[in-house]
Design a protein around this motif. Sequence first.
Motif, PDB file in Angstrom:
ATOM      1  N   ALA A   1       0.865  -1.103   0.066  1.00 24.67           N
ATOM      2  CA  ALA A   1      -0.149  -0.090   0.004  1.00 24.67           C
ATOM      3  C   ALA A   1       0.776   1.304   0.105  1.00 24.67           C
ATOM      4  O   ALA A   1       2.114   1.200   0.443  1.00 24.67           O
ATOM      5  CB  ALA A   1      -1.021  -0.064   1.276  1.00 24.67           C
ATOM      6  N   PRO A   2       0.432   2.496  -0.479  1.00 19.28           N
ATOM      7  CA  PRO A   2       1.296   3.627  -0.429  1.00 19.28           C
ATOM      8  C   PRO A   2       1.831   3.939   1.036  1.00 19.28           C
ATOM      9  O   PRO A   2       2.752   4.512   1.127  1.00 19.28           O
ATOM     10  CB  PRO A   2       0.108   4.529  -0.908  1.00 19.28           C
ATOM     11  CG  PRO A   2      -0.808   3.990  -1.708  1.00 19.28           C
ATOM     12  CD  PRO A   2      -0.905   2.746  -1.207  1.00 19.28           C
ATOM     13  N   THR A   3       0.812   3.583   1.877  1.00 18.63           N
ATOM     14  CA  THR A   3       1.335   3.974   3.223  1.00 18.63           C
ATOM     15  C   THR A   3       2.427   3.059   3.848  1.00 18.63           C
ATOM     16  O   THR A   3       3.002   3.284   4.877  1.00 18.63           O
ATOM     17  CB  THR A   3       0.105   3.737   4.250  1.00 18.63           C
ATOM     18  OG1 THR A   3      -0.698   2.458   4.009  1.00 18.63           O
ATOM     19  CG2 THR A   3      -1.006   4.969   4.207  1.00 18.63           C
ATOM     20  N   ASP A   4       2.998   2.014   2.921  1.00 16.72           N
ATOM     21  CA  ASP A   4       3.934   1.144   3.522  1.00 16.72           C
ATOM     22  C   ASP A   4       5.268   1.610   2.863  1.00 16.72           C
ATOM     23  O   ASP A   4       6.294   1.477   3.343  1.00 16.72           O
ATOM     24  CB  ASP A   4       3.786  -0.231   2.778  1.00 16.72           C
ATOM     25  CG  ASP A   4       2.614  -1.105   3.399  1.00 16.72           C
ATOM     26  OD1 ASP A   4       2.546  -0.936   4.526  1.00 16.72           O
ATOM     27  OD2 ASP A   4       2.045  -1.767   2.637  1.00 16.72           O
ATOM     28  N   ILE A   5       5.269   2.776   1.805  1.00 10.68           N
ATOM     29  CA  ILE A   5       6.196   3.198   1.326  1.00 10.68           C
ATOM     30  C   ILE A   5       7.145   4.183   2.409  1.00 10.68           C
ATOM     31  O   ILE A   5       6.661   4.914   3.134  1.00 10.68           O
ATOM     32  CB  ILE A   5       6.042   4.183   0.254  1.00 10.68           C
ATOM     33  CG1 ILE A   5       5.202   3.339  -0.884  1.00 10.68           C
ATOM     34  CG2 ILE A   5       7.214   4.983  -0.526  1.00 10.68           C
ATOM     35  CD1 ILE A   5       6.097   2.547  -1.588  1.00 10.68           C
ATOM     36  N   ASP A   6       8.411   3.910   2.443  1.00 10.78           N
ATOM     37  CA  ASP A   6       9.327   4.760   3.544  1.00 10.78           C
ATOM     38  C   ASP A   6       9.971   6.006   2.793  1.00 10.78           C
ATOM     39  O   ASP A   6      10.218   7.071   3.496  1.00 10.78           O
ATOM     40  CB  ASP A   6      10.451   3.701   3.965  1.00 10.78           C
ATOM     41  CG  ASP A   6       9.814   2.666   4.765  1.00 10.78           C
ATOM     42  OD1 ASP A   6       9.230   2.759   5.748  1.00 10.78           O
ATOM     43  OD2 ASP A   6      10.224   1.475   4.499  1.00 10.78           O
ATOM     44  N   LEU A   7      10.354   5.853   1.774  1.00 13.40           N
ATOM     45  CA  LEU A   7      11.035   6.997   0.897  1.00 13.40           C
ATOM     46  C   LEU A   7      10.633   7.065  -0.567  1.00 13.40           C
ATOM     47  O   LEU A   7      10.427   5.940  -1.291  1.00 13.40           O
ATOM     48  CB  LEU A   7      12.633   6.711   0.882  1.00 13.40           C
ATOM     49  CG  LEU A   7      13.424   7.541   0.205  1.00 13.40           C
ATOM     50  CD1 LEU A   7      13.499   8.797   0.686  1.00 13.40           C
ATOM     51  CD2 LEU A   7      14.750   6.808   0.092  1.00 13.40           C
ATOM     52  N   ILE A   8      10.307   8.188  -1.095  1.00 12.53           N
ATOM     53  CA  ILE A   8      10.114   8.479  -2.678  1.00 12.53           C
ATOM     54  C   ILE A   8      11.393   9.150  -3.017  1.00 12.53           C
ATOM     55  O   ILE A   8      11.651  10.426  -2.510  1.00 12.53           O
ATOM     56  CB  ILE A   8       9.007   9.274  -2.731  1.00 12.53           C
ATOM     57  CG1 ILE A   8       7.678   8.292  -2.238  1.00 12.53           C
ATOM     58  CG2 ILE A   8       8.644   9.448  -4.318  1.00 12.53           C
ATOM     59  CD1 ILE A   8       6.254   9.114  -2.172  1.00 12.53           C
ATOM     60  N   ILE A   9      11.815   8.590  -4.262  1.00 15.53           N
ATOM     61  CA  ILE A   9      12.850   9.397  -4.773  1.00 15.53           C
ATOM     62  C   ILE A   9      12.384   9.844  -6.253  1.00 15.53           C
ATOM     63  O   ILE A   9      12.073   8.808  -6.973  1.00 15.53           O
ATOM     64  CB  ILE A   9      14.315   8.760  -4.852  1.00 15.53           C
ATOM     65  CG1 ILE A   9      14.978   8.409  -3.512  1.00 15.53           C
ATOM     66  CG2 ILE A   9      15.354   9.616  -5.623  1.00 15.53           C
ATOM     67  CD1 ILE A   9      15.958   7.357  -3.532  1.00 15.53           C
ATOM     68  N   LEU A  10      12.368  11.036  -6.618  1.00 14.28           N
ATOM     69  CA  LEU A  10      11.825  11.378  -7.885  1.00 14.28           C
ATOM     70  C   LEU A  10      13.188  11.765  -8.773  1.00 14.28           C
ATOM     71  O   LEU A  10      13.787  12.932  -8.592  1.00 14.28           O
ATOM     72  CB  LEU A  10      10.953  12.372  -7.920  1.00 14.28           C
ATOM     73  CG  LEU A  10      10.525  13.198  -9.092  1.00 14.28           C
ATOM     74  CD1 LEU A  10       9.786  12.305 -10.111  1.00 14.28           C
ATOM     75  CD2 LEU A  10       9.652  14.354  -9.078  1.00 14.28           C
ATOM     76  N   ALA A  11      13.577  11.086  -9.576  1.00 16.58           N
ATOM     77  CA  ALA A  11      14.530  11.602 -10.633  1.00 16.58           C
ATOM     78  C   ALA A  11      13.955  12.304 -12.027  1.00 16.58           C
ATOM     79  O   ALA A  11      13.284  11.457 -12.664  1.00 16.58           O
ATOM     80  CB  ALA A  11      15.276  10.306 -11.249  1.00 16.58           C
ATOM     81  N   THR A  12      14.243  13.636 -11.760  1.00 22.18           N
ATOM     82  CA  THR A  12      13.638  14.475 -12.728  1.00 22.18           C
ATOM     83  C   THR A  12      14.642  15.673 -13.153  1.00 22.18           C
ATOM     84  O   THR A  12      15.371  16.028 -12.238  1.00 22.18           O
ATOM     85  CB  THR A  12      12.267  14.754 -12.518  1.00 22.18           C
ATOM     86  OG1 THR A  12      11.777  15.467 -13.727  1.00 22.18           O
ATOM     87  CG2 THR A  12      12.236  15.598 -11.381  1.00 22.18           C
ATOM     88  N   SER A  13      14.441  16.197 -14.192  1.00 18.32           N
ATOM     89  CA  SER A  13      15.019  17.517 -14.607  1.00 18.32           C
ATOM     90  C   SER A  13      14.039  18.433 -14.809  1.00 18.32           C
ATOM     91  O   SER A  13      14.473  19.560 -15.291  1.00 18.32           O
ATOM     92  CB  SER A  13      15.995  17.325 -15.741  1.00 18.32           C
ATOM     93  OG  SER A  13      17.139  16.628 -15.635  1.00 18.32           O
TER      94      SER A  13
END
Length: 330
Positions: free
Chosen positions: A72-84
């Motif tokens: 579930a989304p609530t299980d996510i500990d970290l979000i890394i967005l690679a973008t320019s």
Amino acid sequence: MQNFGVAITGSGSAVPTNFLSNEVLTQLVETSDEWIATRTGIRSRRLATANDSLQAIATQASLQAIAMAGIAPTDIDLIILATSTPDDLFGSACQIQAALGATQAVAFDMTAACSGFVFGLVTAAQYIRTGVYQNILLIGADILSRWVDWEDRRTCVLFGDGAGAVVMQASKRDRLLGFELKSDGTQNRCLNLAYQPQVQALVNDIDVAKGNYQPITMNGKEVYRFAVQRVPEVIDKALFRANLKVDQIDWLLLHQANQRILDAVADRLHIPHHKVISNLAHYGNTSAASIPLALDEAVRADKIKDGDIIAASGFGAGLTWGAAIFSWGR
């Protein structure tokens, strides 16, 4: 502190609905479908509208990856967005966190242009291996159409918009087998999306720079030469760290920049072309999105199967380049 392995357990992708073919592009610049396809392998690309956002397509791709991973989304500990190309220059990862309802997740952007997904993969792995985080969402997303000069046929034929995402989880078995990352700032001039300041006088002889970013500029010949030379080298080094031989690779997954680059790298590594994953004919160069977008399509087409060994490599502005050898699945 206990060390953990890394598994890549889910993937997702999303692209805008706007479809721009080579034929339609000929209405903007002097070119032809044959000219573009012969030199790049690109036949069409997807473009974001003025109402589209990076956050929206990145969220869509992320939801697919989270669902495939079975969490579930609530299980996510970290979000890394690679973008320019964030929607907000201060970063878009937190907007995605909010849209997902990933209330437990730390979120941040990282920029390494077309190498962003590979750099992000290696970065995320360190958090998992040291036991800091268990579930990480890694997103590669770009809307380069915002920064293309649509009167410059050297660049406007190349780029498209899209997003791809993967879920990385702590595992008893480490599926990230080896990696190598490189940078060379002396070659920065070869590919730019540069800030162009305009002087604004304030008071008492104090000036500030107010301006905007200029369209993408690229020395195509230099970038091609760089990629064809450096990418096979960095893949070789990553394979060495993984204690693997080239013939043990099931799939070669390169940044989808140009079909001629994909073919040249495969030839230099003596990898048969049926092992090369390519979807740039339909999407063009989507920068940080290109590897996870192609990965997700291949997984959902049942081309990539559990346990397959993938050699992934990103390369581009910076100049930056890198490779990661990983085994798909749990």
